[in-house]
Scaffold this motif. Structure first.
Motif, PDB file in Angstrom:
ATOM      1  N   TYR A  32       0.841  -1.191   0.000  1.00  0.00           N
ATOM      2  CA  TYR A  32       0.000   0.000   0.000  1.00  0.00           C
ATOM      3  C   TYR A  32       0.874   1.238   0.000  1.00  0.00           C
ATOM      4  O   TYR A  32       1.939   1.254   0.606  1.00  0.00           O
ATOM      5  CB  TYR A  32      -0.924   0.010   1.216  1.00  0.00           C
ATOM      6  N   GLU A  33       0.410   2.274  -0.697  1.00  0.00           N
ATOM      7  CA  GLU A  33       1.144   3.527  -0.782  1.00  0.00           C
ATOM      8  C   GLU A  33       0.190   4.680  -0.468  1.00  0.00           C
ATOM      9  O   GLU A  33      -0.932   4.715  -0.955  1.00  0.00           O
ATOM     10  CB  GLU A  33       1.709   3.726  -2.185  1.00  0.00           C
ATOM     11  N   ALA A  34       0.651   5.598   0.372  1.00  0.00           N
ATOM     12  CA  ALA A  34      -0.111   6.803   0.685  1.00  0.00           C
ATOM     13  C   ALA A  34       0.696   8.001   0.232  1.00  0.00           C
ATOM     14  O   ALA A  34       1.921   7.998   0.292  1.00  0.00           O
ATOM     15  CB  ALA A  34      -0.380   6.884   2.181  1.00  0.00           C
ATOM     16  N   ARG A  35       0.004   9.027  -0.228  1.00  0.00           N
ATOM     17  CA  ARG A  35       0.666  10.264  -0.640  1.00  0.00           C
ATOM     18  C   ARG A  35      -0.063  11.430   0.009  1.00  0.00           C
ATOM     19  O   ARG A  35      -1.286  11.468   0.034  1.00  0.00           O
ATOM     20  CB  ARG A  35       0.645  10.418  -2.154  1.00  0.00           C
ATOM     21  N   ALA A  36       0.736  12.359   0.518  1.00  0.00           N
ATOM     22  CA  ALA A  36       0.169  13.542   1.152  1.00  0.00           C
ATOM     23  C   ALA A  36       0.972  14.759   0.728  1.00  0.00           C
ATOM     24  O   ALA A  36       2.193  14.683   0.539  1.00  0.00           O
ATOM     25  CB  ALA A  36       0.200  13.403   2.661  1.00  0.00           C
ATOM     26  N   THR A  37       0.310  15.874   0.593  1.00  0.00           N
ATOM     27  CA  THR A  37       0.979  17.125   0.250  1.00  0.00           C
ATOM     28  C   THR A  37       1.544  17.729   1.520  1.00  0.00           C
ATOM     29  O   THR A  37       0.826  17.957   2.485  1.00  0.00           O
ATOM     30  CB  THR A  37      -0.006  18.107  -0.400  1.00  0.00           C
ATOM     31  N   VAL A  38       2.872  17.963   1.528  1.00  0.00           N
ATOM     32  CA  VAL A  38       3.529  18.505   2.716  1.00  0.00           C
ATOM     33  C   VAL A  38       3.896  19.972   2.545  1.00  0.00           C
ATOM     34  O   VAL A  38       4.400  20.593   3.475  1.00  0.00           O
ATOM     35  CB  VAL A  38       4.786  17.685   3.090  1.00  0.00           C
ATOM     36  N   GLY A  39       3.656  20.526   1.387  1.00  0.00           N
ATOM     37  CA  GLY A  39       3.956  21.938   1.167  1.00  0.00           C
ATOM     38  C   GLY A  39       3.950  22.264  -0.314  1.00  0.00           C
ATOM     39  O   GLY A  39       3.577  21.442  -1.145  1.00  0.00           O
ATOM     40  N   PHE A  40       4.398  23.475  -0.610  1.00  0.00           N
ATOM     41  CA  PHE A  40       4.468  23.937  -1.992  1.00  0.00           C
ATOM     42  C   PHE A  40       5.844  24.517  -2.256  1.00  0.00           C
ATOM     43  O   PHE A  40       6.427  25.167  -1.392  1.00  0.00           O
ATOM     44  CB  PHE A  40       3.398  24.999  -2.259  1.00  0.00           C
ATOM     45  N   GLY A  43       9.373  28.407  -5.686  1.00  0.00           N
ATOM     46  CA  GLY A  43       9.790  28.847  -7.009  1.00  0.00           C
ATOM     47  C   GLY A  43       8.792  28.514  -8.098  1.00  0.00           C
ATOM     48  O   GLY A  43       8.462  29.346  -8.943  1.00  0.00           O
ATOM     49  N   THR A  44       8.287  27.290  -8.079  1.00  0.00           N
ATOM     50  CA  THR A  44       7.392  26.849  -9.143  1.00  0.00           C
ATOM     51  C   THR A  44       5.929  26.846  -8.728  1.00  0.00           C
ATOM     52  O   THR A  44       5.055  26.850  -9.584  1.00  0.00           O
ATOM     53  CB  THR A  44       7.765  25.428  -9.593  1.00  0.00           C
ATOM     54  N   GLY A  45       5.654  26.785  -7.445  1.00  0.00           N
ATOM     55  CA  GLY A  45       4.278  26.726  -6.973  1.00  0.00           C
ATOM     56  C   GLY A  45       3.689  25.332  -7.005  1.00  0.00           C
ATOM     57  O   GLY A  45       2.514  25.144  -6.724  1.00  0.00           O
ATOM     58  N   LYS A  46       4.495  24.334  -7.363  1.00  0.00           N
ATOM     59  CA  LYS A  46       4.009  22.959  -7.430  1.00  0.00           C
ATOM     60  C   LYS A  46       3.961  22.341  -6.033  1.00  0.00           C
ATOM     61  O   LYS A  46       4.671  22.754  -5.123  1.00  0.00           O
ATOM     62  CB  LYS A  46       4.909  22.116  -8.321  1.00  0.00           C
ATOM     63  N   GLN A  47       3.138  21.291  -5.888  1.00  0.00           N
ATOM     64  CA  GLN A  47       3.013  20.587  -4.615  1.00  0.00           C
ATOM     65  C   GLN A  47       4.260  19.774  -4.325  1.00  0.00           C
ATOM     66  O   GLN A  47       4.861  19.194  -5.229  1.00  0.00           O
ATOM     67  CB  GLN A  47       1.830  19.621  -4.648  1.00  0.00           C
ATOM     68  N   ILE A  48       4.635  19.705  -3.048  1.00  0.00           N
ATOM     69  CA  ILE A  48       5.677  18.795  -2.591  1.00  0.00           C
ATOM     70  C   ILE A  48       4.943  17.669  -1.883  1.00  0.00           C
ATOM     71  O   ILE A  48       4.232  17.903  -0.906  1.00  0.00           O
ATOM     72  CB  ILE A  48       6.656  19.491  -1.627  1.00  0.00           C
ATOM     73  N   GLN A  49       5.080  16.442  -2.401  1.00  0.00           N
ATOM     74  CA  GLN A  49       4.341  15.318  -1.855  1.00  0.00           C
ATOM     75  C   GLN A  49       5.273  14.326  -1.175  1.00  0.00           C
ATOM     76  O   GLN A  49       6.394  14.111  -1.622  1.00  0.00           O
ATOM     77  CB  GLN A  49       3.551  14.610  -2.939  1.00  0.00           C
ATOM     78  N   LYS A  50       4.788  13.727  -0.082  1.00  0.00           N
ATOM     79  CA  LYS A  50       5.518  12.691   0.634  1.00  0.00           C
ATOM     80  C   LYS A  50       4.812  11.373   0.360  1.00  0.00           C
ATOM     81  O   LYS A  50       3.592  11.285   0.440  1.00  0.00           O
ATOM     82  CB  LYS A  50       5.521  12.980   2.123  1.00  0.00           C
ATOM     83  N   SER A  51       5.593  10.352   0.047  1.00  0.00           N
ATOM     84  CA  SER A  51       5.059   9.027  -0.224  1.00  0.00           C
ATOM     85  C   SER A  51       5.391   8.112   0.941  1.00  0.00           C
ATOM     86  O   SER A  51       6.529   8.071   1.413  1.00  0.00           O
ATOM     87  CB  SER A  51       5.665   8.493  -1.520  1.00  0.00           C
ATOM     88  N   ILE A  52       4.396   7.359   1.407  1.00  0.00           N
ATOM     89  CA  ILE A  52       4.551   6.445   2.540  1.00  0.00           C
ATOM     90  C   ILE A  52       4.113   5.069   2.061  1.00  0.00           C
ATOM     91  O   ILE A  52       3.047   4.931   1.461  1.00  0.00           O
ATOM     92  CB  ILE A  52       3.667   6.890   3.713  1.00  0.00           C
ATOM     93  N   THR A  53       4.912   4.042   2.320  1.00  0.00           N
ATOM     94  CA  THR A  53       4.558   2.691   1.908  1.00  0.00           C
ATOM     95  C   THR A  53       4.549   1.759   3.107  1.00  0.00           C
ATOM     96  O   THR A  53       5.179   2.023   4.131  1.00  0.00           O
ATOM     97  CB  THR A  53       5.551   2.138   0.870  1.00  0.00           C
ATOM     98  N   LEU A  64       0.259   7.772   7.807  1.00  0.00           N
ATOM     99  CA  LEU A  64      -0.277   8.965   7.149  1.00  0.00           C
ATOM    100  C   LEU A  64      -0.885   9.918   8.174  1.00  0.00           C
ATOM    101  O   LEU A  64      -0.692  11.131   8.094  1.00  0.00           O
ATOM    102  CB  LEU A  64      -1.313   8.569   6.103  1.00  0.00           C
ATOM    103  N   ARG A  65      -1.593   9.369   9.175  1.00  0.00           N
ATOM    104  CA  ARG A  65      -2.151  10.202  10.237  1.00  0.00           C
ATOM    105  C   ARG A  65      -1.060  10.914  11.018  1.00  0.00           C
ATOM    106  O   ARG A  65      -1.197  12.075  11.395  1.00  0.00           O
ATOM    107  CB  ARG A  65      -3.006   9.362  11.187  1.00  0.00           C
ATOM    108  N   GLN A  66       0.068  10.227  11.259  1.00  0.00           N
ATOM    109  CA  GLN A  66       1.183  10.843  11.973  1.00  0.00           C
ATOM    110  C   GLN A  66       1.744  12.026  11.191  1.00  0.00           C
ATOM    111  O   GLN A  66       2.048  13.077  11.757  1.00  0.00           O
ATOM    112  CB  GLN A  66       2.292   9.826  12.236  1.00  0.00           C
ATOM    113  N   VAL A  67       1.887  11.862   9.892  1.00  0.00           N
ATOM    114  CA  VAL A  67       2.424  12.937   9.050  1.00  0.00           C
ATOM    115  C   VAL A  67       1.460  14.109   9.005  1.00  0.00           C
ATOM    116  O   VAL A  67       1.874  15.264   9.137  1.00  0.00           O
ATOM    117  CB  VAL A  67       2.727  12.417   7.624  1.00  0.00           C
ATOM    118  N   THR A  68       0.162  13.839   8.836  1.00  0.00           N
ATOM    119  CA  THR A  68      -0.801  14.934   8.740  1.00  0.00           C
ATOM    120  C   THR A  68      -0.949  15.674  10.070  1.00  0.00           C
ATOM    121  O   THR A  68      -1.099  16.900  10.073  1.00  0.00           O
ATOM    122  CB  THR A  68      -2.174  14.445   8.253  1.00  0.00           C
ATOM    123  N   THR A  69      -0.866  14.977  11.188  1.00  0.00           N
ATOM    124  CA  THR A  69      -0.941  15.678  12.475  1.00  0.00           C
ATOM    125  C   THR A  69       0.316  16.511  12.699  1.00  0.00           C
ATOM    126  O   THR A  69       0.243  17.613  13.260  1.00  0.00           O
ATOM    127  CB  THR A  69      -1.135  14.714  13.654  1.00  0.00           C
TER     128      THR A  69
END
Length: 86
Positions: A32-40, A43-53, A64-69
Protein backbone atom coordinates in the motif's frame (compact mmCIF):
# COMPACT_ATOMS: atom_id res chain seq x y z
CA UNK A 1 -15.01 -0.35 -2.29
CA UNK A 2 -16.38 2.48 -4.40
CA UNK A 3 -17.68 5.57 -2.67
CA UNK A 4 -21.42 5.94 -2.40
CA UNK A 5 -23.41 9.16 -2.25
CA UNK A 6 -23.77 8.88 1.52
CA UNK A 7 -20.02 8.52 2.10
CA UNK A 8 -19.09 11.88 0.60
CA UNK A 9 -15.54 12.96 -0.07
CA UNK A 10 -12.45 13.10 2.06
CA UNK A 11 -11.32 16.48 3.37
CA UNK A 12 -8.55 18.45 1.66
CA UNK A 13 -5.05 17.68 2.90
CA UNK A 14 -5.90 14.23 4.24
CA UNK A 15 -3.96 12.37 1.54
CA UNK A 16 -4.84 9.21 -0.35
CA UNK A 17 -4.06 5.49 0.01
CA UNK A 18 -3.83 3.07 -2.89
CA UNK A 19 -3.00 -0.59 -3.34
CA UNK A 20 -0.09 -1.31 -5.67
CA UNK A 21 1.14 -4.55 -7.20
CA UNK A 22 4.60 -5.02 -8.71
CA UNK A 23 6.03 -8.04 -10.51
CA UNK A 24 9.69 -8.90 -9.89
CA UNK A 25 11.31 -12.10 -11.10
CA UNK A 26 7.93 -13.67 -11.82
CA UNK A 27 6.52 -12.98 -8.33
CA UNK A 28 3.79 -10.47 -7.60
CA UNK A 29 4.33 -8.23 -4.58
CA UNK A 30 1.45 -6.22 -3.16
CA UNK A 31 1.82 -3.20 -0.90
CA UNK A 32 0.00 0.00 0.00
CA UNK A 33 1.14 3.53 -0.78
CA UNK A 34 -0.11 6.80 0.68
CA UNK A 35 0.67 10.26 -0.64
CA UNK A 36 0.17 13.54 1.15
CA UNK A 37 0.98 17.13 0.25
CA UNK A 38 3.53 18.50 2.72
CA UNK A 39 3.96 21.94 1.17
CA UNK A 40 4.47 23.94 -1.99
CA UNK A 41 7.66 24.81 -3.85
CA UNK A 42 8.08 28.60 -3.61
CA UNK A 43 9.79 28.85 -7.01
CA UNK A 44 7.39 26.85 -9.14
CA UNK A 45 4.28 26.73 -6.97
CA UNK A 46 4.01 22.96 -7.43
CA UNK A 47 3.01 20.59 -4.61
CA UNK A 48 5.68 18.79 -2.59
CA UNK A 49 4.34 15.32 -1.86
CA UNK A 50 5.52 12.69 0.63
CA UNK A 51 5.06 9.03 -0.22
CA UNK A 52 4.55 6.44 2.54
CA UNK A 53 4.56 2.69 1.91
CA UNK A 54 3.76 -0.35 4.01
CA UNK A 55 2.53 -3.94 3.94
CA UNK A 56 -0.98 -3.32 5.25
CA UNK A 57 -3.52 -0.59 4.68
CA UNK A 58 -3.91 -0.11 8.44
CA UNK A 59 -0.16 0.44 8.88
CA UNK A 60 -0.03 3.00 6.06
CA UNK A 61 -3.11 4.83 7.37
CA UNK A 62 -1.47 5.15 10.79
CA UNK A 63 1.76 6.55 9.30
CA UNK A 64 -0.28 8.96 7.15
CA UNK A 65 -2.15 10.20 10.24
CA UNK A 66 1.18 10.84 11.97
CA UNK A 67 2.42 12.94 9.05
CA UNK A 68 -0.80 14.93 8.74
CA UNK A 69 -0.94 15.68 12.48
CA UNK A 70 2.71 16.79 12.38
CA UNK A 71 1.82 19.11 9.48
CA UNK A 72 -1.16 20.51 11.39
CA UNK A 73 0.90 21.07 14.55
CA UNK A 74 3.74 22.66 12.58
CA UNK A 75 6.28 20.10 13.84
CA UNK A 76 6.85 18.35 10.47
CA UNK A 77 10.42 18.62 9.23
CA UNK A 78 11.24 17.62 5.66
CA UNK A 79 14.29 15.47 4.99
CA UNK A 80 17.29 17.42 3.85
CA UNK A 81 19.56 16.21 1.09
CA UNK A 82 22.82 17.26 2.69
CA UNK A 83 25.84 15.07 2.13
CA UNK A 84 28.58 14.30 4.62
CA UNK A 85 30.96 16.59 2.73
CA UNK A 86 28.64 19.58 3.13
Amino acid sequence: MPRTKTMGRAANGVGSIRKKSVQKNGKTYTYYEARATVGFDPGTGKQIQKSITGKTQKEVAQKLRQVTTALDDGTYKAHSKLTVGE
